[in-house]
Write a protein that holds these residues in place. Sequence first.
Motif, PDB file in Angstrom:
ATOM      1  N   TYR A  67       0.947  -1.182  -0.153  1.00 51.46           N
ATOM      2  CA  TYR A  67       0.365   0.148  -0.087  1.00 51.46           C
ATOM      3  C   TYR A  67       0.812   1.131  -0.022  1.00 51.46           C
ATOM      4  O   TYR A  67       0.243   2.130  -0.628  1.00 51.46           O
ATOM      5  N   ILE A  68       1.817   1.138   0.858  1.00 60.45           N
ATOM      6  CA  ILE A  68       2.647   2.675   0.528  1.00 60.45           C
ATOM      7  C   ILE A  68       3.760   2.661  -1.075  1.00 60.45           C
ATOM      8  O   ILE A  68       3.971   3.115  -1.100  1.00 60.45           O
ATOM      9  N   LEU A  69       3.653   0.894  -1.371  1.00 61.05           N
ATOM     10  CA  LEU A  69       4.464   1.050  -2.671  1.00 61.05           C
ATOM     11  C   LEU A  69       3.349   2.124  -3.579  1.00 61.05           C
ATOM     12  O   LEU A  69       3.787   2.246  -4.303  1.00 61.05           O
ATOM     13  N   ALA A  74       1.477   6.464  -7.252  1.00 60.26           N
ATOM     14  CA  ALA A  74       1.039   7.049  -7.943  1.00 60.26           C
ATOM     15  C   ALA A  74       0.736   9.118  -7.537  1.00 60.26           C
ATOM     16  O   ALA A  74       0.624   9.819  -8.180  1.00 60.26           O
ATOM     17  N   LYS A  75       1.326   9.237  -6.062  1.00 55.09           N
ATOM     18  CA  LYS A  75       2.077  10.536  -5.720  1.00 55.09           C
ATOM     19  C   LYS A  75       2.958  11.080  -6.065  1.00 55.09           C
ATOM     20  O   LYS A  75       2.779  12.638  -6.915  1.00 55.09           O
ATOM     21  N   ALA A  76       4.237  10.087  -6.375  1.00 53.70           N
ATOM     22  CA  ALA A  76       5.373  11.250  -7.399  1.00 53.70           C
ATOM     23  C   ALA A  76       5.167  11.219  -7.975  1.00 53.70           C
ATOM     24  O   ALA A  76       5.178  12.058  -9.060  1.00 53.70           O
ATOM     25  N   ALA A 102     -10.249  12.391  -3.989  1.00 52.31           N
ATOM     26  CA  ALA A 102     -10.124  11.843  -2.614  1.00 52.31           C
ATOM     27  C   ALA A 102     -11.327  11.018  -1.749  1.00 52.31           C
ATOM     28  O   ALA A 102     -11.813  10.084  -0.869  1.00 52.31           O
ATOM     29  N   LEU A 103     -12.553  11.872  -2.253  1.00 53.03           N
ATOM     30  CA  LEU A 103     -14.010  11.486  -1.441  1.00 53.03           C
ATOM     31  C   LEU A 103     -14.178   9.932  -1.777  1.00 53.03           C
ATOM     32  O   LEU A 103     -14.016   9.914  -0.885  1.00 53.03           O
ATOM     33  N   PRO A 104     -13.500   8.845  -2.647  1.00 55.28           N
ATOM     34  CA  PRO A 104     -14.109   7.710  -2.231  1.00 55.28           C
ATOM     35  C   PRO A 104     -13.187   7.116  -1.086  1.00 55.28           C
ATOM     36  O   PRO A 104     -13.224   5.982  -0.553  1.00 55.28           O
ATOM     37  N   VAL A 105     -12.109   7.485  -0.864  1.00 55.00           N
ATOM     38  CA  VAL A 105     -11.237   6.369   0.080  1.00 55.00           C
ATOM     39  C   VAL A 105     -11.437   6.252   1.180  1.00 55.00           C
ATOM     40  O   VAL A 105     -10.703   5.012   1.485  1.00 55.00           O
ATOM     41  N   ALA A 121      -7.074   2.263  -3.285  1.00 50.72           N
ATOM     42  CA  ALA A 121      -7.366   3.278  -1.951  1.00 50.72           C
ATOM     43  C   ALA A 121      -6.298   4.339  -1.570  1.00 50.72           C
ATOM     44  O   ALA A 121      -6.306   4.967  -2.096  1.00 50.72           O
ATOM     45  N   ASN A 122      -5.198   3.577  -1.817  1.00 44.27           N
ATOM     46  CA  ASN A 122      -3.410   3.884  -1.562  1.00 44.27           C
ATOM     47  C   ASN A 122      -2.840   4.541  -2.907  1.00 44.27           C
ATOM     48  O   ASN A 122      -2.616   5.919  -2.748  1.00 44.27           O
ATOM     49  N   VAL A 123      -3.269   3.889  -3.781  1.00 46.59           N
ATOM     50  CA  VAL A 123      -3.244   4.751  -5.527  1.00 46.59           C
ATOM     51  C   VAL A 123      -4.058   6.268  -5.155  1.00 46.59           C
ATOM     52  O   VAL A 123      -3.668   7.198  -5.256  1.00 46.59           O
TER      53      VAL A 123
END
Length: 422
Positions: A67-69, A74-76, A102-105, A121-123
């Motif tokens: 999930y961190i990967l 995605a954030k990068a 972010a709404l569905p996270v 969710a983390n993507v």
Amino acid sequence: MRGTPPGSDAAGGPGVVLGLRQNLAQFLLLVAVNALVGGTLGQERTVLPLLASQVFNVGLYSSALTYILAFGVAKAATNYLAGTLSDRFGRKPVLVAGWLIALPVPLLLIFGDSWGWIVAANVILGISQGLTWSTTVMMKMDLVGPERRGLAMGLNEAAGYLGVAGTALATGYIAAMHGLRPGPFLLGAAFIAVGLGLSVLAVRETHHHAAAEAATHRPRDARHAGLGSREVFILTSFRDRSLSAVSQAGMVNNLNDGLAWGLFPVFFFAGGLSVDKVGLLAAAYPAVWGAAQLVTGALSDRYGRKPLITGGMLVQAAALAMVAAGTGFETWLAAAVLLGIGTAMVYPTLLAAIGDVAHPSWRARSIGVYRLWRDSGFAAGALLSGIVADALGIPAAIAVVAGLTAASGVVVAVRMRGADHR
């Protein structure tokens, strides 16, 4: 400036004034918005590592850290796009889009019935954070101009990481009293709703402030006054000594933060601590990090970026070694405080250093490139620490990352120029 957004004047327009005091109301609003951005991320810091082991029975550390990967990749990537999109369409539309994404996270985190849903969710969260956090950084830089850039970034990152810390602490207590789901993630849903409302109704566009600064800016090298996106990427990543040194330091900083996010709660829980104490430790590090940035950002304006970045990376390395070698709540708390201090020395200073070197006409894109490298550190940290932890144990993984962090500080000392903030 490439791509002037609707409603802005290429020269900045009449009545545009740069400065923290002159734009204080809007600046403070953006500080509040970034605290909500941090809170949205903080809903995961204590709970998700425990969900992986206790609810989804993910055995391998390398698998649990997917999930961190996913978040980091995605954030990068989104960070890189955020700069280009903000130059083309304006800062505010990109900020609002980030909140909408972010709404569905929280729903996915609450109702996901397999680990794949948590990763998905983390993507989505990574995309949202890349847009929202990047634009709040750019907007504050736009408003304050060059004189108080370190202070501005200190305030921005302090708000964000105090939001992370407060939410990590709150969700730890909620989880201890009411279980790992759904309570902790309802707090995240509230933050998203408030952040979206403020961004739509109260935040104003700042692109014209950057245009006004660009009209009077004298670049260190006249050849760098107008660059395409490819040129900005190469300059920020490799060619410019200061920008490239900053980019690698940002990547290593978030590599060790990815380790702390994913493995510290598991390590502390396995060491005999209760969930609420794990939550306290998970909150202590970003809390010190957040609060200390109120001081360190301004210090970098006075004493320079390079000493704080180099020293901060070395302090982080020492703190990580202390976590790996230590046992018990008190030792780990002291290490978390030290890690927060070291990160605070580095985090706003890196952003301010980018702003020092980059021309205002391509500063947003340079920030995007820096944040691309910086947040790819989450992915690198998840991969590296997960593989080493599976093979040799969590203390070994922490020790390896401590060594990399110290080496990054040496790179900054050798490669970065020393007076770019002047």
